[in-house]
Enzyme design. Sequence first.
Site, short mmCIF file in Angstrom:
data_model
loop_
_atom_site.label_atom_id
_atom_site.label_comp_id
_atom_site.label_asym_id
_atom_site.label_seq_id
_atom_site.Cartn_x
_atom_site.Cartn_y
_atom_site.Cartn_z
N ARG A 121 64.53 -2.75 -10.54
CA ARG A 121 65.78 -3.45 -10.22
C ARG A 121 65.51 -4.77 -9.51
O ARG A 121 66.17 -5.78 -9.72
CB ARG A 121 66.65 -2.53 -9.36
CG ARG A 121 67.95 -3.14 -8.89
CD ARG A 121 68.95 -2.08 -8.39
NE ARG A 121 68.38 -1.05 -7.55
CZ ARG A 121 68.25 -1.15 -6.22
NH1 ARG A 121 68.64 -2.24 -5.60
NH2 ARG A 121 67.73 -0.15 -5.53
N ARG A 161 65.96 8.87 9.96
CA ARG A 161 67.33 8.60 10.42
C ARG A 161 67.56 9.34 11.74
O ARG A 161 67.37 10.55 11.81
CB ARG A 161 68.32 9.06 9.36
CG ARG A 161 69.74 8.63 9.66
CD ARG A 161 70.64 8.90 8.47
NE ARG A 161 70.40 7.97 7.38
CZ ARG A 161 70.71 8.23 6.10
NH1 ARG A 161 71.25 9.38 5.77
NH2 ARG A 161 70.47 7.33 5.18
N ASP A 184 61.16 1.03 2.48
CA ASP A 184 61.88 2.27 2.80
C ASP A 184 61.34 3.48 2.02
O ASP A 184 62.08 4.39 1.70
CB ASP A 184 63.38 2.09 2.52
CG ASP A 184 63.69 1.82 1.05
OD1 ASP A 184 62.75 1.44 0.31
OD2 ASP A 184 64.85 2.00 0.64
N GLU A 190 70.74 13.48 18.82
CA GLU A 190 71.22 14.80 18.43
C GLU A 190 70.31 15.42 17.39
O GLU A 190 70.04 16.61 17.41
CB GLU A 190 72.63 14.68 17.83
CG GLU A 190 73.72 14.40 18.84
CD GLU A 190 73.88 15.54 19.82
OE1 GLU A 190 73.85 16.71 19.38
OE2 GLU A 190 74.04 15.25 21.02
N GLU A 245 61.01 2.83 7.59
CA GLU A 245 62.36 2.35 7.91
C GLU A 245 63.02 3.37 8.84
O GLU A 245 63.01 4.57 8.54
CB GLU A 245 63.21 2.19 6.64
CG GLU A 245 64.57 1.60 6.98
CD GLU A 245 65.58 1.67 5.83
OE1 GLU A 245 65.95 0.62 5.31
OE2 GLU A 245 65.98 2.80 5.47
P1 0O2 Z 1 68.91 5.87 0.56
O1 0O2 Z 1 68.96 6.94 -0.46
O2 0O2 Z 1 69.70 6.19 1.80
O3 0O2 Z 1 67.53 5.38 0.87
P2 0O2 Z 1 66.70 -2.91 0.74
O4 0O2 Z 1 66.77 -1.51 0.22
O5 0O2 Z 1 66.18 -2.96 2.17
O6 0O2 Z 1 66.01 -3.88 -0.13
P3 0O2 Z 1 69.18 -3.73 1.78
O7 0O2 Z 1 70.58 -3.48 1.27
O8 0O2 Z 1 68.87 -5.10 2.30
O9 0O2 Z 1 68.17 -3.36 0.65
O10 0O2 Z 1 68.80 -2.71 2.89
P4 0O2 Z 1 69.63 -2.25 4.13
O11 0O2 Z 1 70.84 -3.09 4.31
O12 0O2 Z 1 68.67 -2.20 5.28
O13 0O2 Z 1 70.12 -0.80 3.70
C1 0O2 Z 1 69.25 0.17 3.21
C2 0O2 Z 1 69.76 1.59 3.47
O14 0O2 Z 1 70.79 1.61 4.45
C3 0O2 Z 1 70.38 2.25 2.25
O15 0O2 Z 1 69.37 2.85 1.51
C4 0O2 Z 1 71.33 3.26 2.88
O16 0O2 Z 1 70.61 4.40 3.37
C5 0O2 Z 1 71.83 2.52 4.08
N1 0O2 Z 1 73.04 1.71 3.78
C6 0O2 Z 1 73.09 0.36 3.73
N2 0O2 Z 1 74.34 -0.05 3.45
C7 0O2 Z 1 75.09 1.05 3.32
C8 0O2 Z 1 76.49 1.26 3.01
O17 0O2 Z 1 77.27 0.35 2.83
N3 0O2 Z 1 76.90 2.58 2.96
C9 0O2 Z 1 76.05 3.62 3.16
N4 0O2 Z 1 76.56 4.87 3.08
N5 0O2 Z 1 74.73 3.45 3.44
C10 0O2 Z 1 74.25 2.18 3.50
P5 0O2 Z 1 69.51 3.15 -0.02
O18 0O2 Z 1 68.22 2.77 -0.66
O19 0O2 Z 1 70.76 2.52 -0.57
O20 0O2 Z 1 69.70 4.68 -0.14
#
Ligand code: 0O2
Length: 219
Positions: A80, A101, A96, A62, A163
């Site tokens: 962090r 997306r 990332d 979409e 990503e």
């Molecule tokens: P933003 O602003 O969207 O970029 P990593 O960052 O890869 O070291 P992790 O948790 O292993 O850490 O990565 P993962 O699981 O691949 O998730 C990364 C991104 O997925 C997040 O980026 C969010 O965009 C999304 N995401 C993951 N889990 C959730 C969740 O529970 N809720 C929501 N709404 N989004 C999620 P950022 O960096 O957090 O934010």
Amino acid sequence: MTTADPSLESLARIEHPEYILEKMQPFLELMVYYHCAMLEVKTKLEVLDKGLALHSSRNPFESIKCRLKTPGSIIEKLKRKGYPLSLSSIEENLNDIAGVRVICSFPDDIYDLADSLCAQDDVTVLERKDYIQNPKPNGYRSLHLVIQIPIFLSDGKKEMRVEVQFRTIAMDFWASLEHKVKYKKDICNPEQVAEELRQCAEAISLMDQRMQEIRNSIA
Ligand code: 0O2
């Protein structure tokens, strides 16, 4: 005074924009490379969309949203996670910086698109997290890929990481509300809101499956 005051010395440098630009230039260049890689992935997905639309008269996605991580959030994440604050550390440790997306109507389109992207000669899949098959405990669902693709520059090629997150429209709706809730500090009943969200994620998943079945039945 024989020795220069270091704080005054750095203040004096700030008055010289060429000093700041010289320091910033390599960072800005790296961001341009990530931007190019992001556009490359977006184009690949758009080409796949057109191709699949030709053969099946449907569009697998979409919309596509692209974003580059801001300098502030790059530094925050490096700190962090305890990684060095350097350009090579950004490239080695953060996957990332460039994010794409892809919002699809139906769950099957997510896997068709992701498989077609991963099958391309110049795409290397570094990581695949399927939060649709294995949702997070809070209910979060999406398919995440970290891919590496080449970008072609005047002086050679460079491999860059991007990503890519794939979700349905309904999963995206859920994630954007959950994201807002996560950053809201003054919620008086956080456990109840979290439980409501988890239930909504289940309902959304069932609805996605039913919509998929309807689409399959009329295809
Ligand atoms: P933003 O602003 O969207 O970029 P990593 O960052 O890869 O070291 P992790 O948790 O292993 O850490 O990565 P993962 O699981 O691949 O998730 C990364 C991104 O997925 C997040 O980026 C969010 O965009 C999304 N995401 C993951 N889990 C959730 C969740 O529970 N809720 C929501 N709404 N989004 C999620 P950022 O960096 O957090 O934010």
